[in-house]
Design an enzyme around this catalytic site. Sequence first.
Site, PDB file in Angstrom:
ATOM      1  N   GLY A  65       0.839  -1.211   0.000  1.00 44.68           N
ATOM      2  CA  GLY A  65       0.000   0.000   0.000  1.00 44.68           C
ATOM      3  C   GLY A  65       0.865   1.249   0.000  1.00 44.68           C
ATOM      4  O   GLY A  65       0.431   2.327   0.425  1.00 44.68           O
ATOM      5  N   GLY A  66       2.106   1.120  -0.505  1.00 53.87           N
ATOM      6  CA  GLY A  66       3.080   2.215  -0.461  1.00 53.87           C
ATOM      7  C   GLY A  66       2.761   3.354  -1.404  1.00 53.87           C
ATOM      8  O   GLY A  66       3.401   4.408  -1.343  1.00 53.87           O
ATOM      9  N   LEU A  79      -2.267   7.088   0.452  1.00 61.15           N
ATOM     10  CA  LEU A  79      -2.152   8.259   1.340  1.00 61.15           C
ATOM     11  C   LEU A  79      -1.080   8.056   2.412  1.00 61.15           C
ATOM     12  O   LEU A  79      -0.158   8.874   2.561  1.00 61.15           O
ATOM     13  CB  LEU A  79      -3.532   8.500   1.987  1.00 61.15           C
ATOM     14  N   VAL A  80      -1.202   6.982   3.174  1.00 63.48           N
ATOM     15  CA  VAL A  80      -0.269   6.753   4.288  1.00 63.48           C
ATOM     16  C   VAL A  80       1.103   6.343   3.744  1.00 63.48           C
ATOM     17  O   VAL A  80       2.141   6.789   4.241  1.00 63.48           O
ATOM     18  CB  VAL A  80      -0.827   5.683   5.256  1.00 63.48           C
ATOM     19  N   TYR A  93     -15.615  -4.115   6.387  1.00 64.98           N
ATOM     20  CA  TYR A  93     -14.257  -3.593   6.627  1.00 64.98           C
ATOM     21  C   TYR A  93     -13.835  -3.897   8.072  1.00 64.98           C
ATOM     22  O   TYR A  93     -12.716  -4.331   8.335  1.00 64.98           O
ATOM     23  CB  TYR A  93     -14.296  -2.091   6.374  1.00 64.98           C
ATOM     24  N   ARG A 121     -15.362  13.393  15.114  1.00 66.21           N
ATOM     25  CA  ARG A 121     -14.278  12.535  14.639  1.00 66.21           C
ATOM     26  C   ARG A 121     -12.933  13.080  15.123  1.00 66.21           C
ATOM     27  O   ARG A 121     -12.758  14.291  15.291  1.00 66.21           O
ATOM     28  CB  ARG A 121     -14.220  12.520  13.088  1.00 66.21           C
TER      29      ARG A 121
HETATM   30  P1  NAP Z   1      -5.256   4.412   0.100  1.00 66.67           P
HETATM   31  O1  NAP Z   1      -4.701   5.777  -0.094  1.00 66.67           O
HETATM   32  O2  NAP Z   1      -6.566   4.074  -0.524  1.00 66.67           O
HETATM   33  O3  NAP Z   1      -4.156   3.384  -0.422  1.00 66.67           O
HETATM   34  C1  NAP Z   1      -4.448   2.017  -0.462  1.00 66.67           C
HETATM   35  C2  NAP Z   1      -3.200   1.311  -0.884  1.00 66.67           C
HETATM   36  O4  NAP Z   1      -3.479  -0.104  -0.946  1.00 66.67           O
HETATM   37  C3  NAP Z   1      -2.707   1.731  -2.289  1.00 66.67           C
HETATM   38  O5  NAP Z   1      -1.300   1.745  -2.279  1.00 66.67           O
HETATM   39  C4  NAP Z   1      -3.216   0.593  -3.180  1.00 66.67           C
HETATM   40  O6  NAP Z   1      -2.421   0.377  -4.313  1.00 66.67           O
HETATM   41  C5  NAP Z   1      -3.079  -0.590  -2.213  1.00 66.67           C
HETATM   42  N1  NAP Z   1      -3.934  -1.703  -2.572  1.00 66.67           N
HETATM   43  C6  NAP Z   1      -5.283  -1.751  -2.610  1.00 66.67           C
HETATM   44  N2  NAP Z   1      -5.714  -2.953  -3.023  1.00 66.67           N
HETATM   45  C7  NAP Z   1      -4.594  -3.683  -3.274  1.00 66.67           C
HETATM   46  C8  NAP Z   1      -4.365  -5.008  -3.748  1.00 66.67           C
HETATM   47  N3  NAP Z   1      -5.389  -5.824  -4.049  1.00 66.67           N
HETATM   48  N4  NAP Z   1      -3.095  -5.415  -3.897  1.00 66.67           N
HETATM   49  C9  NAP Z   1      -2.051  -4.591  -3.611  1.00 66.67           C
HETATM   50  N5  NAP Z   1      -2.200  -3.357  -3.135  1.00 66.67           N
HETATM   51  C10 NAP Z   1      -3.464  -2.901  -2.991  1.00 66.67           C
HETATM   52  O7  NAP Z   1      -5.387   4.046   1.617  1.00 66.67           O
HETATM   53  P2  NAP Z   1      -4.731   4.723   2.896  1.00 66.67           P
HETATM   54  O8  NAP Z   1      -5.707   5.730   3.385  1.00 66.67           O
HETATM   55  O9  NAP Z   1      -3.319   5.081   2.635  1.00 66.67           O
HETATM   56  O10 NAP Z   1      -4.788   3.518   3.923  1.00 66.67           O
HETATM   57  C11 NAP Z   1      -3.623   2.812   4.319  1.00 66.67           C
HETATM   58  C12 NAP Z   1      -3.999   1.915   5.493  1.00 66.67           C
HETATM   59  O11 NAP Z   1      -4.460   2.739   6.552  1.00 66.67           O
HETATM   60  C13 NAP Z   1      -5.120   0.927   5.176  1.00 66.67           C
HETATM   61  O12 NAP Z   1      -4.820  -0.317   5.764  1.00 66.67           O
HETATM   62  C14 NAP Z   1      -6.335   1.566   5.829  1.00 66.67           C
HETATM   63  O13 NAP Z   1      -7.286   0.600   6.204  1.00 66.67           O
HETATM   64  C15 NAP Z   1      -5.711   2.242   7.019  1.00 66.67           C
HETATM   65  N6  NAP Z   1      -6.468   3.368   7.575  1.00 66.67           N
HETATM   66  C16 NAP Z   1      -6.806   4.427   6.771  1.00 66.67           C
HETATM   67  C17 NAP Z   1      -7.540   5.472   7.325  1.00 66.67           C
HETATM   68  C18 NAP Z   1      -7.961   6.664   6.501  1.00 66.67           C
HETATM   69  O14 NAP Z   1      -8.688   7.525   7.017  1.00 66.67           O
HETATM   70  N7  NAP Z   1      -7.552   6.791   5.252  1.00 66.67           N
HETATM   71  C19 NAP Z   1      -7.896   5.454   8.700  1.00 66.67           C
HETATM   72  C20 NAP Z   1      -7.488   4.375   9.477  1.00 66.67           C
HETATM   73  C21 NAP Z   1      -6.774   3.338   8.906  1.00 66.67           C
HETATM   74  P3  NAP Z   1      -2.635   1.228  -5.702  1.00 66.67           P
HETATM   75  O15 NAP Z   1      -2.951   2.640  -5.317  1.00 66.67           O
HETATM   76  O16 NAP Z   1      -1.334   1.092  -6.379  1.00 66.67           O
HETATM   77  O17 NAP Z   1      -3.794   0.584  -6.384  1.00 66.67           O
HETATM   78  P1  GDP Z   2     -15.918   7.561   8.958  1.00 69.60           P
HETATM   79  O1  GDP Z   2     -15.140   8.525   9.767  1.00 69.60           O
HETATM   80  O2  GDP Z   2     -15.343   6.194   8.919  1.00 69.60           O
HETATM   81  O3  GDP Z   2     -17.370   7.557   9.302  1.00 69.60           O
HETATM   82  O4  GDP Z   2     -15.816   7.979   7.427  1.00 69.60           O
HETATM   83  P2  GDP Z   2     -15.795   9.351   6.627  1.00 69.60           P
HETATM   84  O5  GDP Z   2     -14.426   9.899   6.608  1.00 69.60           O
HETATM   85  O6  GDP Z   2     -16.421   9.023   5.315  1.00 69.60           O
HETATM   86  O7  GDP Z   2     -16.674  10.406   7.453  1.00 69.60           O
HETATM   87  C1  GDP Z   2     -18.044  10.230   7.496  1.00 69.60           C
HETATM   88  C2  GDP Z   2     -18.716  11.385   8.212  1.00 69.60           C
HETATM   89  O8  GDP Z   2     -18.568  12.585   7.427  1.00 69.60           O
HETATM   90  C3  GDP Z   2     -20.216  11.127   8.338  1.00 69.60           C
HETATM   91  O9  GDP Z   2     -20.703  11.764   9.493  1.00 69.60           O
HETATM   92  C4  GDP Z   2     -20.744  11.793   7.077  1.00 69.60           C
HETATM   93  O10 GDP Z   2     -22.127  12.149   7.208  1.00 69.60           O
HETATM   94  C5  GDP Z   2     -19.851  13.037   6.994  1.00 69.60           C
HETATM   95  N1  GDP Z   2     -19.744  13.594   5.627  1.00 69.60           N
HETATM   96  C6  GDP Z   2     -20.195  14.834   5.261  1.00 69.60           C
HETATM   97  N2  GDP Z   2     -20.014  15.029   3.950  1.00 69.60           N
HETATM   98  C7  GDP Z   2     -19.387  13.911   3.473  1.00 69.60           C
HETATM   99  C8  GDP Z   2     -18.920  13.545   2.169  1.00 69.60           C
HETATM  100  O11 GDP Z   2     -19.053  14.268   1.175  1.00 69.60           O
HETATM  101  N3  GDP Z   2     -18.311  12.331   2.064  1.00 69.60           N
HETATM  102  C9  GDP Z   2     -18.117  11.516   3.151  1.00 69.60           C
HETATM  103  N4  GDP Z   2     -17.461  10.339   2.992  1.00 69.60           N
HETATM  104  N5  GDP Z   2     -18.581  11.827   4.388  1.00 69.60           N
HETATM  105  C10 GDP Z   2     -19.206  13.012   4.537  1.00 69.60           C
END
Ligand code: NAP
Ligand code: GDP
Length: 325
Positions: A12-13, A16-17, A140, A219
């Site tokens: 997942g390199g 975002l993270v 999830y 949040r």
């Molecule tokens: P992201 O930006 O959507 O990136 C997802 C990454 O996973 C990308 O590098 C993607 O590769 C890779 N990936 C997806 N499906 C794959 C597959 N089948 N095989 C190989 N690679 C695959 O996600 P992120 O937000 O950085 O999340 C990183 C981690 O943090 C995840 O485990 C997520 O659950 C966790 N997390 C995220 C959040 C958040 O708010 N974003 C919050 C808490 C935890 P490509 O882009 O090259 O397709």
């Molecule tokens: P969560 O934190 O896992 O619930 O995920 P989100 O980052 O999608 O945040 C969801 C919260 O943001 C909920 O309370 C939604 O009602 C609110 N929200 C407001 N506008 C949006 C939008 O355009 N997209 C998303 N994903 N959430 C929104």
Amino acid sequence: MSADKKVVLVTGGTGLVGHAIQTIVQQEKRDDEEWIFVGSKDADLSDRDQTKALFNKYRPTHVVHLAAMVGGLFHNISHNLDFLRKNIHINDNVLQTSFEAGVVKVVSCLSTCIFPDKTTYPIDETMIHLGPPHPSNFGYSYAKRLIDVSNRAYHEQYGCLFTSVVPCNVFGPHDNFSMQSSHVIPALIRKLHDAIERGKLGSPEKTVFTVLGTGRPLRQFIYSLDLAKLFIWVLREYNSVDPIILSVDEKDEVSISTVAENIAQAFDFHGEIQYDSTQADGQFKKTASNAKLRSYMPDFQFTPFQQAVNDTVQWFKHNYNTARK
Ligand code: NAP
Ligand code: GDP
């Protein structure tokens, strides 16, 4: 290569993270670690053979496992089965291949989204499995919870050091700005940016910033570059199988309406913000305690929220053509 050099494979390199960890690692320039960042083009990790081939190619000693199907509330609501199956397959392949390849340490990623819906607050690391998750993202959530179950089983049966971190909602440069699948901050940045641009093109409609839901849910948000620093610390220093929450402090929890106001400020937008309360709010709050993190890092400074939002908005404006949308 020196005998004790770490080879760190980041799945997942390209996300975002992953990008944030790349940025911090490049700033540090340490020569006792080699970092390899891979995305889905390098291997589809839901496929066992491709996963094994990737590990054979890079022979990592350490794995930061970020790869996952990831999305915001509305994408989760409509794709619970896909989130469950994709993530179960990816996680099982990465952990089992890490075990077979003799990887010394794996740090995987859970989320505060997977916490029980009906619970007391704040939630801590001991409460992850104490009740069903919110129904909006049960696919999830159960897939992610199984990482913790697997980590414990690998440790019990084989003594592996496979652990996990639990970030709160993450945002920053290189986020997913798709209207269909993104989390709230990138969704609102994209929405307001595009509404302002339509206004500049002379659209007769008044520029209105529409936020989904009531705006009342709460949040905790962490800037991706802060999370990256903490993630790297976990890889180097945290040696327990038990998960550790990587979140801002409880006092820094904000409402979605505050988020919308911060984004409006970053764009210098003074028009109307509307709330579409026909849309889902999701779980009202998921307040997480970072007391365990603070016991190790009492002085860690998180980037102030408005500054992190401003930086993300600037990044999005400068990278509009190539950003993921
Ligand atoms: P992201 O930006 O959507 O990136 C997802 C990454 O996973 C990308 O590098 C993607 O590769 C890779 N990936 C997806 N499906 C794959 C597959 N089948 N095989 C190989 N690679 C695959 O996600 P992120 O937000 O950085 O999340 C990183 C981690 O943090 C995840 O485990 C997520 O659950 C966790 N997390 C995220 C959040 C958040 O708010 N974003 C919050 C808490 C935890 P490509 O882009 O090259 O397709
Ligand atoms: P969560 O934190 O896992 O619930 O995920 P989100 O980052 O999608 O945040 C969801 C919260 O943001 C909920 O309370 C939604 O009602 C609110 N929200 C407001 N506008 C949006 C939008 O355009 N997209 C998303 N994903 N959430 C929104």
